[in-house]
Design a protein around this motif. Structure first.
Motif, mmCIF file in Angstrom:
data_model
loop_
_atom_site.group_PDB
_atom_site.id
_atom_site.type_symbol
_atom_site.label_atom_id
_atom_site.label_comp_id
_atom_site.label_asym_id
_atom_site.label_seq_id
_atom_site.Cartn_x
_atom_site.Cartn_y
_atom_site.Cartn_z
ATOM 1 N N HIS A 190 1.033 -1.083 -0.063
ATOM 2 C CA HIS A 190 0.079 -0.022 -0.071
ATOM 3 C C HIS A 190 0.901 1.260 0.150
ATOM 4 O O HIS A 190 0.419 2.316 0.446
ATOM 5 C CB HIS A 190 -0.800 -0.139 1.068
ATOM 6 C CG HIS A 190 -1.956 -1.380 1.088
ATOM 7 N ND1 HIS A 190 -2.804 -1.184 0.151
ATOM 8 C CD2 HIS A 190 -2.178 -1.968 2.221
ATOM 9 C CE1 HIS A 190 -3.499 -2.197 0.521
ATOM 10 N NE2 HIS A 190 -3.374 -2.891 1.596
ATOM 11 N N ARG A 191 2.027 1.187 -0.476
ATOM 12 C CA ARG A 191 3.164 2.237 -0.746
ATOM 13 C C ARG A 191 2.448 3.684 -1.340
ATOM 14 O O ARG A 191 1.689 3.539 -2.292
ATOM 15 C CB ARG A 191 4.049 1.886 -1.359
ATOM 16 C CG ARG A 191 5.255 2.958 -1.297
ATOM 17 C CD ARG A 191 6.448 2.492 -2.024
ATOM 18 N NE ARG A 191 7.539 3.430 -1.751
ATOM 19 C CZ ARG A 191 8.936 3.213 -2.512
ATOM 20 N NH1 ARG A 191 9.188 2.141 -2.905
ATOM 21 N NH2 ARG A 191 9.523 4.440 -2.434
ATOM 22 N N GLY A 192 2.122 4.733 -0.560
ATOM 23 C CA GLY A 192 1.664 6.043 -1.097
ATOM 24 C C GLY A 192 0.328 5.955 -1.056
ATOM 25 O O GLY A 192 -0.292 6.813 -1.934
ATOM 26 N N ALA A 193 -0.516 4.832 -0.809
ATOM 27 C CA ALA A 193 -1.911 4.705 -1.245
ATOM 28 C C ALA A 193 -2.903 5.712 -0.338
ATOM 29 O O ALA A 193 -2.620 6.112 0.923
ATOM 30 C CB ALA A 193 -2.268 3.274 -0.826
ATOM 31 N N ASP A 194 -3.679 6.128 -0.847
ATOM 32 C CA ASP A 194 -4.778 7.086 -0.405
ATOM 33 C C ASP A 194 -6.021 5.984 0.447
ATOM 34 O O ASP A 194 -6.854 5.407 -0.274
ATOM 35 C CB ASP A 194 -5.714 7.653 -1.290
ATOM 36 C CG ASP A 194 -6.602 8.679 -0.661
ATOM 37 O OD1 ASP A 194 -6.815 8.607 0.511
ATOM 38 O OD2 ASP A 194 -6.973 9.525 -1.671
ATOM 39 N N LEU A 195 -5.527 5.809 1.888
ATOM 40 C CA LEU A 195 -6.417 4.777 2.553
ATOM 41 C C LEU A 195 -7.076 6.109 3.372
ATOM 42 O O LEU A 195 -7.526 5.616 4.719
ATOM 43 C CB LEU A 195 -5.786 3.928 3.327
ATOM 44 C CG LEU A 195 -5.033 2.914 2.251
ATOM 45 C CD1 LEU A 195 -3.975 2.104 2.984
ATOM 46 C CD2 LEU A 195 -5.953 2.047 1.668
ATOM 47 N N ILE A 196 -7.382 6.999 3.358
ATOM 48 C CA ILE A 196 -8.357 7.992 4.161
ATOM 49 C C ILE A 196 -9.445 7.377 4.467
ATOM 50 O O ILE A 196 -10.197 7.405 3.694
ATOM 51 C CB ILE A 196 -8.285 9.568 3.562
ATOM 52 C CG1 ILE A 196 -6.771 10.207 3.405
ATOM 53 C CG2 ILE A 196 -8.898 10.492 4.484
ATOM 54 C CD1 ILE A 196 -6.791 11.205 2.530
ATOM 55 N N GLY A 197 -9.744 7.393 5.658
ATOM 56 C CA GLY A 197 -10.993 7.088 6.082
ATOM 57 C C GLY A 197 -11.262 5.505 5.851
ATOM 58 O O GLY A 197 -12.619 5.080 6.188
ATOM 59 N N ALA A 198 -10.209 4.721 5.245
ATOM 60 C CA ALA A 198 -10.502 3.411 4.988
ATOM 61 C C ALA A 198 -10.952 2.427 6.044
ATOM 62 O O ALA A 198 -10.448 2.663 7.176
ATOM 63 C CB ALA A 198 -9.227 2.883 4.393
ATOM 64 N N ARG A 199 -11.500 1.274 5.835
ATOM 65 C CA ARG A 199 -12.144 0.542 6.948
ATOM 66 C C ARG A 199 -11.269 -0.618 6.781
ATOM 67 O O ARG A 199 -11.372 -1.623 6.037
ATOM 68 C CB ARG A 199 -13.471 0.153 6.553
ATOM 69 C CG ARG A 199 -14.499 1.289 6.401
ATOM 70 C CD ARG A 199 -16.212 1.020 6.181
ATOM 71 N NE ARG A 199 -16.988 1.813 6.280
ATOM 72 C CZ ARG A 199 -18.211 1.854 5.980
ATOM 73 N NH1 ARG A 199 -18.721 0.454 5.461
ATOM 74 N NH2 ARG A 199 -18.852 2.704 5.862
ATOM 75 N N LEU A 200 -10.147 -0.598 7.818
ATOM 76 C CA LEU A 200 -9.268 -1.843 7.740
ATOM 77 C C LEU A 200 -9.237 -2.327 9.179
ATOM 78 O O LEU A 200 -8.352 -3.073 9.393
ATOM 79 C CB LEU A 200 -7.815 -1.052 7.631
ATOM 80 C CG LEU A 200 -7.593 -0.353 6.115
ATOM 81 C CD1 LEU A 200 -6.425 0.307 6.086
ATOM 82 C CD2 LEU A 200 -7.632 -1.490 5.011
ATOM 83 N N ARG A 201 -10.592 -2.459 9.786
ATOM 84 C CA ARG A 201 -10.752 -3.167 10.931
ATOM 85 C C ARG A 201 -10.080 -4.870 11.147
ATOM 86 O O ARG A 201 -10.717 -5.376 9.963
ATOM 87 C CB ARG A 201 -12.164 -3.015 11.593
ATOM 88 C CG ARG A 201 -12.280 -3.592 12.846
ATOM 89 C CD ARG A 201 -13.998 -3.583 13.299
ATOM 90 N NE ARG A 201 -13.817 -3.988 14.415
ATOM 91 C CZ ARG A 201 -14.063 -3.576 15.766
ATOM 92 N NH1 ARG A 201 -13.748 -1.972 15.353
ATOM 93 N NH2 ARG A 201 -14.173 -3.591 16.723
#
Length: 279
Positions: A190-201
């Motif tokens: 996930h290098r440099g990925a846009d994971l803003i607010g991502a659901r990664l629970r």
């Protein structure tokens, strides 16, 4: 194999890579600018003292920074650059006592901060047993960079940080890959990925690359981040409740301070649990 180790003493004392505000002339409160946002309650121009800075270079509202709208201050880390500039580069002469040093001091500090951040990462990588094949290169890079930070104000201000960062980052990436190669199975990238607010629970991110990822307000509660490379990842407002960050590569105190966690969050022993986290 565990990588949870304290920073080694290599050329520069490990303590030099940790902020010591008592030995600094409040440089982060003066040299750096900030704008009104969720992190800062007011605007401040570079080179202008923050209105909360006292005469003894201490913050007048330090215990209430978050409550007063200055959460950005609580998650800032100079990696020891402040005391290096104050006590070494300018030999203990403050910008208040010697106004003629102010401009130079404020120009050097942001550069020194970036160099010290790289030193901190290099020192961490040097402690990993898996980096035998690149240890010599890491050590040389550390010593060369440490030597630069002990040079004159003109030498430091004139450093090409972009080039230095590119060279050091290449080494750090190689070291990271050597460590993460020992994690079984396929690792997520996930290098440099846009994971803003991502659901990664509960996400399985062991050994993953999260280098430079945007994890602002992401739900990482219960996630397995063991041995994940998080260099430069933005954890502002991320939920790390119950997450396992033991052995995380290049995890900094500033990243933890910017996130939300709880008593069940597992962190490397070299870092401290932020005071604002839930019990």
């Amino acid at each position: 194999m565990s990588v949870e180790r304290e920073l080694p003493v290599l050329g520069s004392d490990a303590a030099d890579l940790r902020s010591d505000c008592a030995r600094c002339f409040g440089l982060c409160c003066v040299a750096l600018p900030f704008e009104t946002s969720s992190d800062f309650a007011v605007d401040k121009a570079a080179g202008t003292p923050c209105g909360n800075l006292r005469g003894d270079f201490r913050c007048g509202i330090h215990p209430q920074l978050r409550e007063r709208g200055f959460s950005g201050c609580t998650s800032f880390d100079c990696f020891g650059a402040g005391q290096k500039v104050s006590q070494v580069t300018f030999a203990g002469r403050s910008w208040r006592e010697s106004p003629g040093t102010a401009r130079g001091m404020f120009e050097v500090f942001p550069v020194m901060r970036q160099l010290h951040e790289l030193l901190r990462y290099l020192a961490e990588a040097l402690a990993w047993p898996q980096v035998r094949t690149v240890r010599g290169e890491l050590r040389r890079a550390f010593n060369d960079l440490d030597g630069l930070t002990r040079g004159s104000a003109e030498e430091i201000a004139g450093a090409d940080v972009a080039v230095i960062r590119q060279q050091v980052n290449g080494l750090l990436l190689r070291a990271s890959e050597l460590v993460r190669a020992e994690v079984p199975g396929r690792k997520k990238n996930h290098r440099g990925a846009d994971l803003i607010g991502a659901r990664l629970r509960g996400a399985r991110l062991r050994g993953a690359s999260l280098r430079g990822a945007y994890l602002i307000a992401a739900d990482l509660s219960g996630a397995d981040l063991r041995t994940a490379d998080v260099i430069g990842a933005d954890f502002r407002g991320a939920d790390l409740g119950g997450a396992d960050l033991t052995g995380c590569l290049f995890l900094t105190q500033a990243q933890l301070d910017a996130a939300e966690g709880d008593a069940a969050t597992r962190i490397p022993p070299a870092l401290r649990r932020p005071g604002h986290w839930k019990d």
